[in-house]
Design a protein around this motif. Structure first.
Motif, PDB file in Angstrom:
ATOM      1  N   ASP A 103      13.480  57.221  40.914  1.00 57.02           N
ATOM      2  CA  ASP A 103      13.604  58.629  41.523  1.00 57.02           C
ATOM      3  C   ASP A 103      14.657  59.721  40.865  1.00 57.02           C
ATOM      4  O   ASP A 103      15.632  59.263  40.548  1.00 57.02           O
ATOM      5  CB  ASP A 103      14.259  58.361  42.913  1.00 57.02           C
ATOM      6  N   ALA A 105      15.934  62.249  41.994  1.00 55.00           N
ATOM      7  CA  ALA A 105      16.962  62.690  42.627  1.00 55.00           C
ATOM      8  C   ALA A 105      18.261  61.509  42.670  1.00 55.00           C
ATOM      9  O   ALA A 105      19.445  61.997  42.435  1.00 55.00           O
ATOM     10  CB  ALA A 105      16.714  62.960  44.179  1.00 55.00           C
ATOM     11  N   VAL A 106      17.852  60.323  42.732  1.00 55.64           N
ATOM     12  CA  VAL A 106      18.692  59.349  42.696  1.00 55.64           C
ATOM     13  C   VAL A 106      19.610  59.338  41.285  1.00 55.64           C
ATOM     14  O   VAL A 106      20.673  59.121  40.979  1.00 55.64           O
ATOM     15  CB  VAL A 106      18.067  57.951  42.721  1.00 55.64           C
ATOM     16  N   TYR A 107      18.457  59.568  39.894  1.00 57.23           N
ATOM     17  CA  TYR A 107      19.195  59.691  38.685  1.00 57.23           C
ATOM     18  C   TYR A 107      20.377  60.878  38.755  1.00 57.23           C
ATOM     19  O   TYR A 107      21.454  60.581  38.380  1.00 57.23           O
ATOM     20  CB  TYR A 107      18.058  59.937  37.802  1.00 57.23           C
ATOM     21  N   GLU A 108      19.734  61.989  39.142  1.00 58.75           N
ATOM     22  CA  GLU A 108      20.934  63.112  39.268  1.00 58.75           C
ATOM     23  C   GLU A 108      22.033  62.830  39.828  1.00 58.75           C
ATOM     24  O   GLU A 108      23.413  62.950  39.346  1.00 58.75           O
ATOM     25  CB  GLU A 108      20.248  64.363  39.629  1.00 58.75           C
ATOM     26  N   ARG A 109      22.087  62.053  41.035  1.00 61.36           N
ATOM     27  CA  ARG A 109      23.073  61.713  41.871  1.00 61.36           C
ATOM     28  C   ARG A 109      24.252  60.811  40.953  1.00 61.36           C
ATOM     29  O   ARG A 109      25.422  61.023  41.045  1.00 61.36           O
ATOM     30  CB  ARG A 109      22.763  60.949  43.113  1.00 61.36           C
ATOM     31  N   TYR A 110      23.574  59.801  40.373  1.00 64.74           N
ATOM     32  CA  TYR A 110      24.284  58.846  39.592  1.00 64.74           C
ATOM     33  C   TYR A 110      24.740  59.231  38.410  1.00 64.74           C
ATOM     34  O   TYR A 110      25.854  58.637  37.710  1.00 64.74           O
ATOM     35  CB  TYR A 110      23.697  57.500  39.825  1.00 64.74           C
ATOM     36  N   TYR A 111      23.997  59.984  37.531  1.00 66.84           N
ATOM     37  CA  TYR A 111      24.286  60.501  36.118  1.00 66.84           C
ATOM     38  C   TYR A 111      24.661  61.951  36.207  1.00 66.84           C
ATOM     39  O   TYR A 111      25.252  62.067  34.911  1.00 66.84           O
ATOM     40  CB  TYR A 111      22.984  60.051  35.391  1.00 66.84           C
ATOM     41  N   GLY A 112      24.826  62.705  37.062  1.00 68.80           N
ATOM     42  CA  GLY A 112      25.456  63.893  37.252  1.00 68.80           C
ATOM     43  C   GLY A 112      24.740  64.964  36.456  1.00 68.80           C
ATOM     44  O   GLY A 112      25.154  66.115  36.323  1.00 68.80           O
ATOM     45  N   GLY A 204      29.816  54.010  44.096  1.00 70.12           N
ATOM     46  CA  GLY A 204      28.963  54.857  43.654  1.00 70.12           C
ATOM     47  C   GLY A 204      28.736  54.779  41.940  1.00 70.12           C
ATOM     48  O   GLY A 204      28.526  55.587  41.468  1.00 70.12           O
ATOM     49  N   ARG A 206      26.963  53.658  38.781  1.00 73.89           N
ATOM     50  CA  ARG A 206      25.386  53.798  38.155  1.00 73.89           C
ATOM     51  C   ARG A 206      24.671  52.582  38.712  1.00 73.89           C
ATOM     52  O   ARG A 206      23.493  52.795  38.358  1.00 73.89           O
ATOM     53  CB  ARG A 206      25.205  54.500  36.987  1.00 73.89           C
ATOM     54  N   PRO A 209      22.310  51.533  42.242  1.00 76.76           N
ATOM     55  CA  PRO A 209      20.923  51.688  42.746  1.00 76.76           C
ATOM     56  C   PRO A 209      19.730  50.732  41.786  1.00 76.76           C
ATOM     57  O   PRO A 209      18.746  50.421  42.432  1.00 76.76           O
ATOM     58  CB  PRO A 209      20.448  53.156  42.269  1.00 76.76           C
TER      59      PRO A 209
END
Length: 341
Positions: A103, A105-112, A204, A206, A209
């Motif tokens: 996903d 969105a999940v990538y952006e959340r965890y990798y910034g 939180g 990475r 997920p």
């Protein structure tokens, strides 16, 4: 003979890939890319390879056509270089975190950062032969999981497959300094790290997920840097959906991993190493998994240990490559670890 190339060859993971591939009976390393050190000998950076290879680092444009390309570039960089390198090889194996999640969105959340190739997310087969062996046999794009995620997933899988684990799981991970990479910042200077047990993730992380996607749980991961150079140990604290006996849990682990070449069940009542211990796994591709059941039977500790640079990185890549190329799965991965160390 399979021709392989390594991108990001000057880092710790790149060095481990080279150590394993140069000793692999069915592989010829054709090129090693480093943007920082082109023209320098590989063994000037990886002195353990002295007398083993005369290779020098090259630039990306010098990569020949290959059978397998292994990418050991940093997180967030691999997605930028993949488009210009993907056509150099039929099979691409990525050791960064850029294609572990499905996903954007999940990538952006965890990798910034936003993912630059969102359409490719979900198109890489996870590099877990224990979970995806059949899919790996035909995979042209493989993503090697994170080291702490690998340990946690292998520790939890027999329990989650049996429906024994409540959704909320606490994962407590300890890791050596090599997990920070060869270019880590001042927090990893010897004067700062020596003697310290530094909590660097209180939630939180990475790898959360990854564990969630593969085990179907809600993990909360804390991570602590310890004085060791190599090694990862995770303790997964779980509440169980029903009461179980020690014999039942042991049977779940043994039945799940009995035929796996690199997963061993370690849950003994006597001895110095009764539960998984990373120290005796250093340099090996083994992941040891074990458990400890509470006396009331309602909670369980699932434990796993591995070498973060081998089974948690380069070894998993080579094992996945062996599966994909139809080679014996143990090829190039026979080193059993050392004791005492």
């Amino acid at each position: 003979m399979i021709t392989a190339g390594v991108v990001g060859g000057s880092g710790y993971l790149g060095g481990e890939l080279l150590r394993l591939l140069l000793g692999h009976p069915e592989v010829r390393v054709a090129a090693v890319v480093s943007t920082r050190l082109p023209g320098r000998r590989v063994d000037s950076t990886h002195p353990n390879l002295r007398g083993v290879t005369d290779l020098t680092f090259c630039r990306e444009e010098a990569l020949p056509e290959l059978d397998v390309l292994l990418l050991a570039a940093p997180h967030r960089e691999t997605m930028r270089i993949l488009p210009r390198l993907a056509e150099r090889a039929k099979v691409v194996i990525d050791l960064s975190g850029d294609f572990r999640l499905a996903d954007p969105a999940v990538y952006e959340r965890y990798y910034g950062v936003p993912h630059e190739l969102p359409d490719l997310l979900g198109g890489f087969v996870p590099g877990y032969p224990e979970l995806f062996r059949d899919a790996l046999r035909a995979a042209d794009r493989i993503s090697v999981p994170g080291c702490m995620a690998s340990a946690a997933v292998l520790a939890l899988t027999p329990l989650t497959e049996a429906g024994l684990v409540e959704p909320d799981v606490e994962v407590d991970a300890r890791t050596g300094s090599s997990g920070s990479g060869a270019t880590a910042g001042p927090q990893n200077l010897h004067a700062e790290r020596s003697g310290a047990m530094r909590i660097f993730a209180t939630g939180g992380h990475r790898h959360e997920p990854e564990i969630a996607a593969l085990c179907g749980v809600r993990p909360r991961l804390t991570a602590t840097g310890v004085e060791a150079v190599r090694g990862v140990q995770v303790i997964c604290r779980t509440a169980l959906t029903r009461d179980v006996t020690e014999a039942e849990v042991r049977a779940l682990y043994q039945n799940r991993y009995d035929r796996e070449p690199f997963v061993r069940v370690v849950a003994h009542r006597r001895g110095l190493y009764r539960l998984p211990e990373p120290k005796i796994l250093l340099g090996s591709n083994f992941c040891d998994v074990g458990f400890a059941l509470d006396r009331d039977g309602g909670r369980l500790l699932a434990v796993a240990a591995l070498d973060n640079l081998v089974k948690g990185g380069a070894g998993a890549a080579v094992q996945s490559m062996n599966v994909r190329m139809g080679l014996p799965e143990r090829s190039g991965l026979g080193f059993p670890g050392l004791h005492p160390l």
